[in-house]
Design a protein around this motif. Sequence first.
Motif, PDB file in Angstrom:
ATOM      1  N   MET A   1     -17.425 -44.505  -5.131  1.00 60.16           N
ATOM      2  CA  MET A   1     -16.163 -44.969  -5.657  1.00 60.16           C
ATOM      3  C   MET A   1     -16.469 -46.388  -6.219  1.00 60.16           C
ATOM      4  N   ASP A   2     -16.179 -46.460  -7.141  1.00 56.64           N
ATOM      5  CA  ASP A   2     -16.250 -47.870  -7.990  1.00 56.64           C
ATOM      6  C   ASP A   2     -15.077 -48.571  -8.164  1.00 56.64           C
ATOM      7  N   ASN A   3     -14.917 -49.775  -8.007  1.00 54.77           N
ATOM      8  CA  ASN A   3     -13.711 -50.826  -8.278  1.00 54.77           C
ATOM      9  C   ASN A   3     -13.723 -50.913  -9.899  1.00 54.77           C
ATOM     10  N   VAL A   4     -12.763 -50.793 -10.856  1.00 52.12           N
ATOM     11  CA  VAL A   4     -12.889 -51.155 -11.984  1.00 52.12           C
ATOM     12  C   VAL A   4     -11.434 -51.854 -12.371  1.00 52.12           C
ATOM     13  N   VAL A   5     -11.375 -52.390 -13.639  1.00 52.22           N
ATOM     14  CA  VAL A   5     -10.269 -53.064 -14.022  1.00 52.22           C
ATOM     15  C   VAL A   5     -10.018 -52.556 -15.266  1.00 52.22           C
ATOM     16  N   ASP A   6      -8.742 -52.145 -15.483  1.00 49.99           N
ATOM     17  CA  ASP A   6      -8.339 -51.256 -16.775  1.00 49.99           C
ATOM     18  C   ASP A   6      -7.233 -52.109 -17.490  1.00 49.99           C
ATOM     19  N   ASP A   7      -6.445 -51.868 -18.465  1.00 50.63           N
ATOM     20  CA  ASP A   7      -5.509 -52.407 -19.167  1.00 50.63           C
ATOM     21  C   ASP A   7      -4.136 -52.064 -18.418  1.00 50.63           C
ATOM     22  N   LYS A   8      -4.183 -51.018 -17.249  1.00 47.25           N
ATOM     23  CA  LYS A   8      -2.984 -50.776 -16.761  1.00 47.25           C
ATOM     24  C   LYS A   8      -2.897 -51.094 -15.409  1.00 47.25           C
ATOM     25  N   LYS A   9      -3.962 -51.150 -14.720  1.00 47.72           N
ATOM     26  CA  LYS A   9      -3.994 -51.450 -13.180  1.00 47.72           C
ATOM     27  C   LYS A   9      -5.101 -52.108 -12.799  1.00 47.72           C
ATOM     28  N   VAL A  10      -4.966 -53.272 -12.168  1.00 43.05           N
ATOM     29  CA  VAL A  10      -6.057 -54.156 -11.598  1.00 43.05           C
ATOM     30  C   VAL A  10      -6.476 -53.366 -10.612  1.00 43.05           C
ATOM     31  N   ASN A  11      -8.194 -53.764 -10.366  1.00 43.24           N
ATOM     32  CA  ASN A  11      -8.915 -53.250  -9.457  1.00 43.24           C
ATOM     33  C   ASN A  11      -8.469 -51.727  -8.831  1.00 43.24           C
ATOM     34  N   GLN A  12      -8.490 -51.039  -9.921  1.00 42.68           N
ATOM     35  CA  GLN A  12      -8.216 -49.589  -9.871  1.00 42.68           C
ATOM     36  C   GLN A  12      -9.406 -48.835  -9.254  1.00 42.68           C
ATOM     37  N   VAL A  13      -9.352 -47.826  -8.346  1.00 43.38           N
ATOM     38  CA  VAL A  13     -10.450 -47.201  -8.075  1.00 43.38           C
ATOM     39  C   VAL A  13     -10.781 -45.931  -8.820  1.00 43.38           C
ATOM     40  N   ASP A  14     -12.207 -46.142  -9.315  1.00 39.04           N
ATOM     41  CA  ASP A  14     -12.597 -44.872 -10.103  1.00 39.04           C
ATOM     42  C   ASP A  14     -13.161 -43.837  -9.130  1.00 39.04           C
ATOM     43  N   ASP A  15     -12.632 -42.655  -9.096  1.00 43.93           N
ATOM     44  CA  ASP A  15     -12.966 -41.624  -8.218  1.00 43.93           C
ATOM     45  C   ASP A  15     -13.774 -40.754  -9.196  1.00 43.93           C
ATOM     46  N   SER A  27     -10.088 -37.070   6.223  1.00 40.21           N
ATOM     47  CA  SER A  27      -9.840 -38.024   5.216  1.00 40.21           C
ATOM     48  C   SER A  27      -9.524 -37.361   3.858  1.00 40.21           C
ATOM     49  N   ASP A  28      -8.630 -37.787   3.160  1.00 39.57           N
ATOM     50  CA  ASP A  28      -8.456 -37.148   2.023  1.00 39.57           C
ATOM     51  C   ASP A  28      -8.980 -37.913   0.508  1.00 39.57           C
ATOM     52  N   GLY A  29      -9.853 -38.722   1.219  1.00 38.82           N
ATOM     53  CA  GLY A  29     -10.422 -39.697  -0.240  1.00 38.82           C
ATOM     54  C   GLY A  29      -9.515 -40.855  -0.682  1.00 38.82           C
ATOM     55  N   ARG A  30      -8.468 -40.815   0.029  1.00 39.98           N
ATOM     56  CA  ARG A  30      -7.605 -42.053  -0.575  1.00 39.98           C
ATOM     57  C   ARG A  30      -7.301 -43.071   0.327  1.00 39.98           C
ATOM     58  N   GLY A  31      -8.481 -43.386   1.391  1.00 43.18           N
ATOM     59  CA  GLY A  31      -8.422 -44.535   2.068  1.00 43.18           C
ATOM     60  C   GLY A  31      -8.132 -45.835   1.409  1.00 43.18           C
ATOM     61  N   TYR A  32      -8.781 -45.787   0.313  1.00 44.50           N
ATOM     62  CA  TYR A  32      -8.514 -47.149  -0.558  1.00 44.50           C
ATOM     63  C   TYR A  32      -7.090 -47.331  -0.793  1.00 44.50           C
ATOM     64  N   GLU A  33      -6.222 -46.436  -0.675  1.00 42.40           N
ATOM     65  CA  GLU A  33      -4.740 -46.852  -1.306  1.00 42.40           C
ATOM     66  C   GLU A  33      -4.110 -47.714  -0.011  1.00 42.40           C
ATOM     67  N   LEU A  34      -4.573 -47.384   1.023  1.00 45.75           N
ATOM     68  CA  LEU A  34      -3.829 -48.126   2.266  1.00 45.75           C
ATOM     69  C   LEU A  34      -3.330 -49.461   2.205  1.00 45.75           C
ATOM     70  N   PRO A  35      -4.450 -50.242   1.892  1.00 48.60           N
ATOM     71  CA  PRO A  35      -4.290 -51.815   1.687  1.00 48.60           C
ATOM     72  C   PRO A  35      -3.325 -52.061   0.579  1.00 48.60           C
ATOM     73  N   LEU A  36      -3.614 -51.044  -0.494  1.00 52.44           N
ATOM     74  CA  LEU A  36      -2.710 -51.398  -1.715  1.00 52.44           C
ATOM     75  C   LEU A  36      -1.455 -50.962  -1.555  1.00 52.44           C
ATOM     76  N   LEU A  37      -1.213 -49.931  -0.809  1.00 51.58           N
ATOM     77  CA  LEU A  37       0.360 -49.532  -0.511  1.00 51.58           C
ATOM     78  C   LEU A  37       0.957 -50.488   0.565  1.00 51.58           C
ATOM     79  N   LEU A  38       0.330 -51.067   1.629  1.00 59.82           N
ATOM     80  CA  LEU A  38       0.817 -51.861   2.243  1.00 59.82           C
ATOM     81  C   LEU A  38       1.216 -53.388   1.479  1.00 59.82           C
ATOM     82  N   PHE A  39       0.409 -53.681   0.802  1.00 58.90           N
ATOM     83  CA  PHE A  39       0.466 -55.098  -0.020  1.00 58.90           C
ATOM     84  C   PHE A  39       1.817 -54.683  -0.823  1.00 58.90           C
ATOM     85  N   ALA A  40       1.707 -53.564  -1.743  1.00 63.30           N
ATOM     86  CA  ALA A  40       2.817 -53.116  -2.529  1.00 63.30           C
ATOM     87  C   ALA A  40       4.169 -53.369  -1.752  1.00 63.30           C
ATOM     88  N   GLY A  41       4.199 -52.633  -0.585  1.00 63.84           N
ATOM     89  CA  GLY A  41       5.466 -52.672   0.236  1.00 63.84           C
ATOM     90  C   GLY A  41       5.874 -54.185   0.487  1.00 63.84           C
TER      91      GLY A  41
END
Length: 180
Positions: A1-15, A27-41
């Motif tokens: 998985m690579d971190n990428v930046v696009d015009d819609k989301k910053v630091n989106q993970v390219d899976d 693991s369902d391969g979405r571990g990267y979402e945890l810090p993002l969801l915690l921060f978004a909350g």
Amino acid sequence: MDNVVDDKKVNQVDDSRKGDSSENPESDGRGYELPLLLFAGFRTLIDQLHAELARQGHPDARPAHGFAMQAIGMQGASASEVGRRLGVSKQAAGKTIDRLIALGYAARTDDPADARRKLVRLTPHGIDALARSAAIFEELHAEWARQLGTRRLRAMEDDLRTVVPPEAFRLDAAGWMGGS
């Protein structure tokens, strides 16, 4: 998985290298979402808090102000103490304190224990902002309980208390996120 930046989301993970999750079957391969969801909350709560604070007479209050007012506390603090509590330099703390003073949330006073030292103390306007913030957080908590269910919310809070060490409850989030 690579971190990428696009015009819609910053630091989106390219899976794009989707492989099987046989290495870790839990693991369902979405571990990267945890810090993002915690921060978004966190961000959602803080944004809702400040929108309501603005409606209740505190339109200029910002998240950094809330952290700084917590660092000042009800007993007051020196600029150096505020800086240490926030994890920023005395100069950075001084700028935030100056802004709080300009907005009427804080005032500089003489330290009764040391005439050479100045303390920053919350004004009634600052105390009102903190009191309203606490009440608004209670309302937001109740709204989350309505949306998720009280048991699920309590379970989530209990689970976070299990994985978050007690010393993590610190006011220096702004300094940590800023890299200082």
